[in-house]
Each structure stands twice: as structure tokens, then as C-alpha cells.
Write a protein that holds these residues in place. Structure first.
Motif, short mmCIF file in Angstrom:
data_model
loop_
_atom_site.label_atom_id
_atom_site.label_comp_id
_atom_site.label_asym_id
_atom_site.label_seq_id
_atom_site.Cartn_x
_atom_site.Cartn_y
_atom_site.Cartn_z
N THR A 106 0.82 -1.22 0.00
CA THR A 106 0.00 0.00 0.00
C THR A 106 0.85 1.27 0.00
O THR A 106 0.40 2.30 -0.47
N ALA A 107 2.06 1.20 0.53
CA ALA A 107 2.92 2.39 0.56
C ALA A 107 3.49 2.67 -0.83
O ALA A 107 3.86 1.75 -1.56
N ALA A 108 3.55 3.93 -1.18
CA ALA A 108 4.13 4.33 -2.46
C ALA A 108 5.58 3.85 -2.53
O ALA A 108 6.29 3.81 -1.53
N GLU A 109 5.99 3.47 -3.73
CA GLU A 109 7.36 3.01 -4.01
C GLU A 109 7.71 1.72 -3.29
O GLU A 109 8.89 1.41 -3.11
N SER A 110 6.71 0.93 -2.88
CA SER A 110 6.99 -0.32 -2.17
C SER A 110 6.76 -1.56 -3.03
O SER A 110 7.08 -2.66 -2.61
N PHE A 111 6.24 -1.39 -4.25
CA PHE A 111 5.84 -2.55 -5.05
C PHE A 111 7.04 -3.35 -5.53
O PHE A 111 7.99 -2.82 -6.10
N ASP A 112 6.98 -4.65 -5.30
CA ASP A 112 7.99 -5.60 -5.74
C ASP A 112 7.25 -6.72 -6.46
O ASP A 112 6.57 -7.53 -5.82
N HIS A 113 7.33 -6.74 -7.78
CA HIS A 113 6.52 -7.70 -8.54
C HIS A 113 6.85 -9.15 -8.19
O HIS A 113 5.96 -9.99 -8.16
N LYS A 114 8.09 -9.44 -7.89
CA LYS A 114 8.45 -10.83 -7.56
C LYS A 114 7.74 -11.27 -6.28
O LYS A 114 7.14 -12.35 -6.24
N LYS A 115 7.81 -10.44 -5.25
CA LYS A 115 7.13 -10.78 -3.99
C LYS A 115 5.61 -10.81 -4.20
O LYS A 115 4.93 -11.69 -3.67
N PHE A 116 5.09 -9.85 -4.96
CA PHE A 116 3.65 -9.78 -5.17
C PHE A 116 3.14 -11.05 -5.87
O PHE A 116 2.16 -11.66 -5.42
N PHE A 117 3.78 -11.46 -6.96
CA PHE A 117 3.33 -12.64 -7.69
C PHE A 117 3.41 -13.90 -6.82
O PHE A 117 2.56 -14.79 -6.92
N GLN A 118 4.41 -13.96 -5.94
CA GLN A 118 4.49 -15.09 -5.02
C GLN A 118 3.36 -15.04 -4.00
O GLN A 118 2.70 -16.04 -3.74
N MET A 119 3.12 -13.85 -3.44
CA MET A 119 2.11 -13.71 -2.39
C MET A 119 0.69 -14.01 -2.89
O MET A 119 -0.10 -14.60 -2.15
N VAL A 120 0.37 -13.62 -4.11
CA VAL A 120 -0.98 -13.89 -4.61
C VAL A 120 -1.13 -15.35 -5.08
O VAL A 120 -2.22 -15.78 -5.41
N GLY A 121 -0.04 -16.09 -5.12
CA GLY A 121 -0.10 -17.48 -5.51
C GLY A 121 0.04 -17.71 -7.01
O GLY A 121 -0.14 -18.83 -7.50
N LEU A 122 0.38 -16.68 -7.74
CA LEU A 122 0.48 -16.79 -9.19
C LEU A 122 1.66 -17.66 -9.61
O LEU A 122 1.59 -18.39 -10.60
N LYS A 123 2.71 -17.61 -8.83
CA LYS A 123 3.93 -18.38 -9.11
C LYS A 123 3.64 -19.87 -9.18
O LYS A 123 4.27 -20.60 -9.93
N ASN A 124 2.66 -20.34 -8.41
CA ASN A 124 2.35 -21.77 -8.33
C ASN A 124 1.27 -22.21 -9.32
O ASN A 124 0.86 -23.36 -9.29
N LYS A 125 0.81 -21.31 -10.15
CA LYS A 125 -0.27 -21.63 -11.08
C LYS A 125 0.27 -22.23 -12.38
O LYS A 125 1.42 -22.03 -12.75
N SER A 126 -0.59 -22.92 -13.07
CA SER A 126 -0.23 -23.52 -14.36
C SER A 126 -0.01 -22.41 -15.39
O SER A 126 -0.53 -21.30 -15.24
N PRO A 127 0.74 -22.70 -16.45
CA PRO A 127 0.91 -21.70 -17.51
C PRO A 127 -0.42 -21.21 -18.08
O PRO A 127 -0.56 -20.05 -18.42
N GLU A 128 -1.40 -22.09 -18.14
CA GLU A 128 -2.73 -21.70 -18.65
C GLU A 128 -3.38 -20.68 -17.73
O GLU A 128 -3.98 -19.71 -18.18
N ASP A 129 -3.27 -20.91 -16.40
CA ASP A 129 -3.87 -19.97 -15.45
C ASP A 129 -3.14 -18.63 -15.46
O ASP A 129 -3.75 -17.57 -15.33
#
Length: 110
Positions: free
Chosen positions: A20-43
Motif C-alpha cells: 500500500t505504501a508508495a514506491e513499495s511494489f515488488d513484482h516478484k514478492k507480489f506474484f508469489q504472495m498472490v499465488g500466481l507463481k504456483n499456477k499452471s501456464p494456462e492460469d
């Protein structure tokens, strides 16, 4: 199709809340946290198509700036610097936009 059809709503809430804080976004951490990293290529491609608001087949800079809102409507926009950093990380061919394959690679790097 909505993001919660593919990802856990609580994971999305926690991930969006973590940046939520400005300038805090880290796409690698974000994609891991939302569970996207563990999804199939189709998902992952389904998530890409949700984020591709204008259905152009690409995520352009304007769409990238509001990427968090693609996961949660009440999320913040990325700052200009965060958007440029994310574009640089994802735009492998230098055309100024992120295609589905580039998005998949970006998630896989996380």
C-alpha cells in the motif's frame, strides 16, 4: 472470469495490502504472495487476459500502472517509477508493452 476464480481472495487481499505504501511494489514478492507463481501456464495466461483491460493482447504502460487494481478494485495505482521498473522487467523485446509470453516469463522469474 475474475481474479478470484483463479487466485485465493485472502491471498490477493494480503498481497495488495503488503504494497500500500508508495514506491513499495515488488513484482516478484507480489506474484508469489498472490499465488500466481504456483499456477499452471494456462492460469497465468488467464490472469494476463484479465489484466489486459483493452483486450489488445498486450499490457501497455497505462494498464501496468493499474495492475494492482486488476487484483483488487480498491488497490492503489503504481507510481510512475514503479510502473517503469515493472515495464523494464517484463518487456523483454523492448516494444514498450508486455505480451502474454513476456508476462509468463515475468511471473516465472518471481
Amino acid at each position: 472470469m475474475s481474479m478470484t476464480d483463479l487466485l485465493n481472495a485472502e491471498d490477493i487481499r494480503k498481497a495488495v495490502g503488503a504494497f500500500t505504501a508508495a514506491e513499495s511494489f515488488d513484482h516478484k514478492k507480489f506474484f508469489q504472495m498472490v499465488g500466481l507463481k504456483n499456477k499452471s501456464p494456462e492460469d497465468v495466461k488467464k490472469v494476463f487476459h484479465i489484466l489486459d483491460k483493452d483486450k489488445s493482447g498486450f499490457i501497455e504502460e497505462e494498464e501496468l500502472g493499474s495492475i494492482l487494481k486488476g487484483f483488487a478494485v480498491n488497490a492503489r495505482d503504481l507510481s510512475s517509477a514503479e510502473t517503469k521498473t515493472l515495464m523494464a522487467a517484463g518487456d523483454k523485446d523492448g516494444d514498450g508493452k508486455i505480451g502474454a509470453d513476456e508476462f509468463s516469463s515475468l511471473v516465472a522469474e518471481s
